[in-house]
Design an enzyme around this catalytic site. Structure first.
Site, PDB file in Angstrom:
ATOM      1  N   ASP A 147       0.870  -1.172   0.000  1.00  0.00           N
ATOM      2  CA  ASP A 147       0.000   0.000   0.000  1.00  0.00           C
ATOM      3  C   ASP A 147       0.910   1.227   0.000  1.00  0.00           C
ATOM      4  O   ASP A 147       2.134   1.109   0.137  1.00  0.00           O
ATOM      5  CB  ASP A 147      -0.891  -0.008   1.262  1.00  0.00           C
ATOM      6  CG  ASP A 147      -2.210   0.744   1.033  1.00  0.00           C
ATOM      7  OD1 ASP A 147      -2.150   1.887   0.518  1.00  0.00           O
ATOM      8  OD2 ASP A 147      -3.270   0.195   1.353  1.00  0.00           O
TER       9      ASP A 147
ATOM     10  N   ASP B 131       4.142   1.900  -4.497  1.00  0.00           N
ATOM     11  CA  ASP B 131       3.210   2.587  -5.408  1.00  0.00           C
ATOM     12  C   ASP B 131       2.980   1.653  -6.584  1.00  0.00           C
ATOM     13  O   ASP B 131       3.889   1.439  -7.393  1.00  0.00           O
ATOM     14  CB  ASP B 131       3.821   3.916  -5.863  1.00  0.00           C
ATOM     15  CG  ASP B 131       2.888   4.664  -6.818  1.00  0.00           C
ATOM     16  OD1 ASP B 131       1.827   4.109  -7.207  1.00  0.00           O
ATOM     17  OD2 ASP B 131       3.233   5.810  -7.179  1.00  0.00           O
ATOM     18  N   VAL B 132       1.768   1.108  -6.696  1.00  0.00           N
ATOM     19  CA  VAL B 132       1.530   0.090  -7.730  1.00  0.00           C
ATOM     20  C   VAL B 132       1.569   0.659  -9.144  1.00  0.00           C
ATOM     21  O   VAL B 132       1.607  -0.089 -10.123  1.00  0.00           O
ATOM     22  CB  VAL B 132       0.178  -0.649  -7.524  1.00  0.00           C
ATOM     23  CG1 VAL B 132       0.212  -1.495  -6.257  1.00  0.00           C
ATOM     24  CG2 VAL B 132      -0.991   0.318  -7.537  1.00  0.00           C
TER      25      VAL B 132
ATOM     26  N   TYR C 218     -12.203   7.573 -13.336  1.00  0.00           N
ATOM     27  CA  TYR C 218     -12.322   6.387 -12.479  1.00  0.00           C
ATOM     28  C   TYR C 218     -13.043   5.269 -13.232  1.00  0.00           C
ATOM     29  O   TYR C 218     -12.598   4.115 -13.246  1.00  0.00           O
ATOM     30  CB  TYR C 218     -13.083   6.768 -11.210  1.00  0.00           C
ATOM     31  CG  TYR C 218     -13.359   5.629 -10.252  1.00  0.00           C
ATOM     32  CD1 TYR C 218     -12.371   5.156  -9.393  1.00  0.00           C
ATOM     33  CD2 TYR C 218     -14.622   5.046 -10.177  1.00  0.00           C
ATOM     34  CE1 TYR C 218     -12.634   4.122  -8.502  1.00  0.00           C
ATOM     35  CE2 TYR C 218     -14.896   4.014  -9.294  1.00  0.00           C
ATOM     36  CZ  TYR C 218     -13.889   3.559  -8.452  1.00  0.00           C
ATOM     37  OH  TYR C 218     -14.167   2.537  -7.576  1.00  0.00           O
TER      38      TYR C 218
ATOM     39  N   LYS D   7     -11.474   1.690 -14.261  1.00  0.00           N
ATOM     40  CA  LYS D   7     -12.077   0.444 -13.765  1.00  0.00           C
ATOM     41  C   LYS D   7     -12.608  -0.403 -14.928  1.00  0.00           C
ATOM     42  O   LYS D   7     -12.506  -1.625 -14.906  1.00  0.00           O
ATOM     43  CB  LYS D   7     -13.205   0.765 -12.777  1.00  0.00           C
ATOM     44  CG  LYS D   7     -12.729   1.322 -11.432  1.00  0.00           C
ATOM     45  CD  LYS D   7     -11.834   0.344 -10.692  1.00  0.00           C
ATOM     46  CE  LYS D   7     -11.727   0.653  -9.205  1.00  0.00           C
ATOM     47  NZ  LYS D   7     -10.706  -0.212  -8.533  1.00  0.00           N
TER      48      LYS D   7
ATOM     49  N   THR E 116     -16.597   1.469   3.352  1.00  0.00           N
ATOM     50  CA  THR E 116     -15.208   1.726   3.733  1.00  0.00           C
ATOM     51  C   THR E 116     -15.007   3.235   3.812  1.00  0.00           C
ATOM     52  O   THR E 116     -15.889   4.014   3.444  1.00  0.00           O
ATOM     53  CB  THR E 116     -14.208   1.169   2.697  1.00  0.00           C
ATOM     54  OG1 THR E 116     -14.329   1.954   1.487  1.00  0.00           O
ATOM     55  CG2 THR E 116     -14.478  -0.287   2.373  1.00  0.00           C
TER      56      THR E 116
END
Lengths: 196, 240
Positions: free
Chosen positions: B43, B57-58, B149, B153, B184
């Site tokens: 993360d 950092d992906v 976004y 996705k 969340t």
């Protein structure tokens, strides 16, 4: 939260899927009543899961060569049986305060198939029924989902075993997933990758 | 078909979870560990729930590759991946800057791509494995004020389906979990998602719990249903 249903009723499933589903659910501690083995067994405790089949193997038949009355009688007969089973299940579950329905339907209802217009029509109708029932019964705490089986074979893809189909049914039946409703999950080993 | 997570020698299978410090990723870490996986989490801030936690950092392919190398050395070669790292911004289309678009694509699509590039060859060599991308119901149905976004996705669905087709013969299963609005911290207080009037419109009447997404991801990683190329959407009835 309980990991599995208390009492599952299996209706109208292909013999091998019926047997595998009963085995998987029993391994999770669920009491299982199958219409294939004890049709008249008393349903105690009240069922909180119904797994309802609507697939029936039919020989391939070209649409233009099919007798209209035969085609219509086949589709109407299969959909009427599905309607009766699902309505009975829905009434029982609503009366019992909630639960889950898993339909096992023909994946050709998603993608169609030459020579299988009746199967695809019944499958697609079962998908629409799944969606509408999910909306209608959601407020009564009944989740409705479907496993789509019998996809077209394709080189490079392994056809799922009855046990793997049963595991998918058990996943769709998991009472820990109240948010999973109205979904049709193709269980065809990856040959169908569209979404209903 | 083989069970992807299980190692041939009976040792605990290893999974990598991105976005592991909070929310859906954290729930995945906990569920997978409870099911017997060794879990490496990454993360932007360090987590504490996995067997190995790291800051990665992906969007950075070099950092992801280095992380997977470390996981392989310390826990073993991963046969499971949950790409859950992500974030959301509510911005109207004409206000999305090129930099904001690139970052969004880099984290979501880049995250899955880089993790897959770093783990898939070893899975193919071992003859099994499973990858799960966490997308969103918005990837299926779209939504307002989040075009970058939704695009990012949505891209996960295309990559996943192609990876599934390409990897099926190697025994590697690739699927998407597309959550509906999930309870969340990413769903900020005061937003429409937490408005009782909105919740009353959902067939289930409630937000998705992160544990439901974790159970779904864990089922897909287990390979028990032999599912591949699928979009499984526990979404509270938002998209039916």
């Amino acid at each position: 939260m309980k990991l599995s249903a208390n009492h599952a009723v299996l209706v109208g499933l292909p013999t091998d899927v019926d047997r595998a589903t009963a085995q998987v659910l029993r391994a999770h501690g669920t009491r299982v009543t199958s219409s294939r083995s004890h049709a008249d067994a008393p349903l105690r405790p009240a069922p909180d899961l119904f797994v309802i089949g609507s697939t029936e193997a039919r020989p391939a038949a070209a649409f233009l060569d099919t007798d209209p009355q035969t085609w219509w009688a086949d589709v109407e007969g299969r959909l009427s049986a599905l309607f009766a089973r699902v309505r009975a299940a829905g009434r029982d579950l609503v009366a019992g305060g909630g639960g889950r329905i898993v339909l096992v339907l023909d994946a050709r209802g998603l993608a169609g198939a030459a020579g299988a217009t009746a199967d695809a029509t019944v499958g697609a109708a079962a998908i629409a029924l799944t969606k509408s029932l999910a909306r209608e019964l959601g407020p009564a705490h009944v989740a409705v989902n479907a496993a789509a089986v019998s996809g077209p074979p394709e080189a490079g893809f392994a056809e799922p075993t009855p046990h793997e189909i049963a595991e998918t049914i058990a996943f769709l039946a998991d009472p820990r997933l109240p948010s999973l409703t109205g979904q049709t999950l193709p269980c065809t080993g990856g040959t169908i990758r569209t979404r209903a | 078909m083989s069970t992807p997570g299980r190692d041939h020698d009976g040792s605990a299978p290893v999974a990598v979870v991105s976005g592991a410090a909070a929310g859906i990723g954290l729930a995945c870490v906990r569920e997978l560990r409870s099911q017997g996986w060794l879990v490496a989490g990454c993360d932007l801030r360090v987590g504490d729930a996995a067997d190995l936690d790291a800051v990665v950092d992906v969007a950075d392919p070099v950092a992801v590759a280095r992380f997977v190398d470390r996981v392989t050395r310390e826990l073993g070669p991963p046969t499971g991946v949950v790409s859950a790292a992500g974030y959301v911004e509510e911005i109207p289309l004409d206000a999305i800057s090129p930099a904001a678009f690139r970052r969004m694509l880099g984290v979501h699509l880049g995250g899955l791509h880089h993790l897959t590039r770093a783990t898939l060859p070893a899975m193919v060599a071992r003859g099994g494995g499973a990858i799960v991308a966490v997308a969103s119901e918005l990837a299926i149905a779209g939504g307002e004020d989040a075009a970058h976004y939704v695009t990012a996705k949505g891209a996960l669905l295309g990559l996943t389906r192609s990876l599934a087709a390409e990897s099926a013969s190697a025994g590697v299963l690739v699927n998407v979990v597309a959550p509906g609005p999930t309870d969340t911290a990413m769903l900020a207080a005061g937003t429409v998602w937490r408005d009782p009037a909105y919740l009353a419109t959902l067939p289930t009447g409630a937000l998705v719990r992160p544990e439901e997404i974790a159970l779904t991801a864990a089922f897909l990683l287990s390979g028990r249903g032999a599912l591949t190329g699928q979009v499984v959407s526990p979404n509270a009835g938002t998209v039916i």
